[in-house]
Design a protein around this motif. Structure first.
Motif, PDB file in Angstrom:
ATOM      1  N   ARG A 230       0.833  -1.201   0.000  1.00  0.00           N
ATOM      2  CA  ARG A 230       0.000   0.000   0.000  1.00  0.00           C
ATOM      3  C   ARG A 230       0.869   1.253   0.000  1.00  0.00           C
TER       4      ARG A 230
ATOM      5  N   ILE B  34       2.276   1.878  -3.411  1.00  0.00           N
ATOM      6  CA  ILE B  34       1.267   2.425  -4.322  1.00  0.00           C
ATOM      7  C   ILE B  34       1.074   3.921  -4.081  1.00  0.00           C
TER       8      ILE B  34
ATOM      9  N   LEU C   6      -5.633   4.092 -11.585  1.00  0.00           N
ATOM     10  CA  LEU C   6      -5.258   2.747 -11.144  1.00  0.00           C
ATOM     11  C   LEU C   6      -4.377   2.075 -12.187  1.00  0.00           C
TER      12      LEU C   6
ATOM     13  N   ILE D 151      -0.735   3.605 -12.214  1.00  0.00           N
ATOM     14  CA  ILE D 151       0.071   3.162 -11.075  1.00  0.00           C
ATOM     15  C   ILE D 151       0.452   1.694 -11.245  1.00  0.00           C
ATOM     16  N   ALA D 152      -0.475   0.899 -11.743  1.00  0.00           N
ATOM     17  CA  ALA D 152      -0.175  -0.516 -11.994  1.00  0.00           C
ATOM     18  C   ALA D 152       0.950  -0.652 -13.010  1.00  0.00           C
TER      19      ALA D 152
ATOM     20  N   VAL E 243      -3.904  -2.876  -7.549  1.00  0.00           N
ATOM     21  CA  VAL E 243      -4.023  -1.510  -7.054  1.00  0.00           C
ATOM     22  C   VAL E 243      -5.451  -1.260  -6.579  1.00  0.00           C
TER      23      VAL E 243
END
Length: 206
Positions: A17, A20, A38, A41-42, A52
């Motif tokens: 977490r 991320i 999402l 970030i992935a 994510v």
């Protein structure tokens, strides 16, 4: 959990977490909060978007966390709790906030305040950070007043006015390349000197 490359990578939930959020904060700070998705970030982490989404089912929650992470890191760097020398801390504070190094932070605040009109979760985070920054500045002013360099009867009011001056001077960062050379560039520092009962130029960086 399987990465995009097919290699199996397992991390503790708190570590994953944090990774991320830190990645989202970096992207928000350098590219804008609109770029925090999402999928983005992935892609940055080399994982599936579902991973994510497991930690942040709603993208708005991740955007808000990214903003807070980035601004908290800057706050602790600019205004550390319980500074040994309030005057020196203020000089360093204004030296940094008027430099190109602070431009990304100024842009982030402008970006977040604009998006807050449409994103309630982000708005709550922005309001909390505004209060926290003001409180940290108030504590610095109060410490300097108690120790002697400053003369301020209303640390909270002074902190509020100084931050408003900083926001005002930073409002042109997206549109005016020469904003650090305009007549308003020194306004936050001169406002602070007036609020703290200091002579003109006392808060110039050493």
């Amino acid at each position: 959990m399987t990465s995009r490359a097919g290699k199996r990578v397992r991390k503790a939930p708190a570590e994953r977490r944090g990774e991320i959020v830190a990645t989202a904060a970096r992207i928000g700070l350098t590219e804008g909060l609109e770029c925090v998705t999402l999928r983005r970030i992935a892609d940055e982490l080399g994982v599936q978007p579902g991973l994510v989404g497991h930690y942040f089912p709603a993208a708005d929650e991740l955007v808000a966390e990214a903003f807070t992470h980035a601004t908290m890191r800057e706050l602790d760097g600019l205004l550390p709790p319980e500074p040994d020398d309030p005057l020196r801390t203020f000089r360093r504070f204004f030296g940094l906030t008027t430099s190109a190094e602070f431009d990304d932070v100024s842009k982030l605040w402008l970006n977040a305040r604009h998006l807050s009109r449409y994103r309630p979760v982000l708005r709550e985070h922005v309001m909390k950070q505004e209060l926290l920054w003001c409180r940290r500045l108030e504590e610095l002013i109060a410490a300097g007043t108690a120790a002697g360099p400053f003369a301020c009867a209303d640390p909270w009011g002074a902190a509020t006015r100084v931050l408003v001056a900083i926001d005002g001077a930073s409002a042109y960062v997206n549109t005016t390349v020469e904003h650090r050379r305009t007549p308003t560039a020194d306004m936050p520092r001169t406002v602070a000197e007036s609020e703290l009962g200091l002579e003109r130029g006392m808060l110039l960086a050493d």
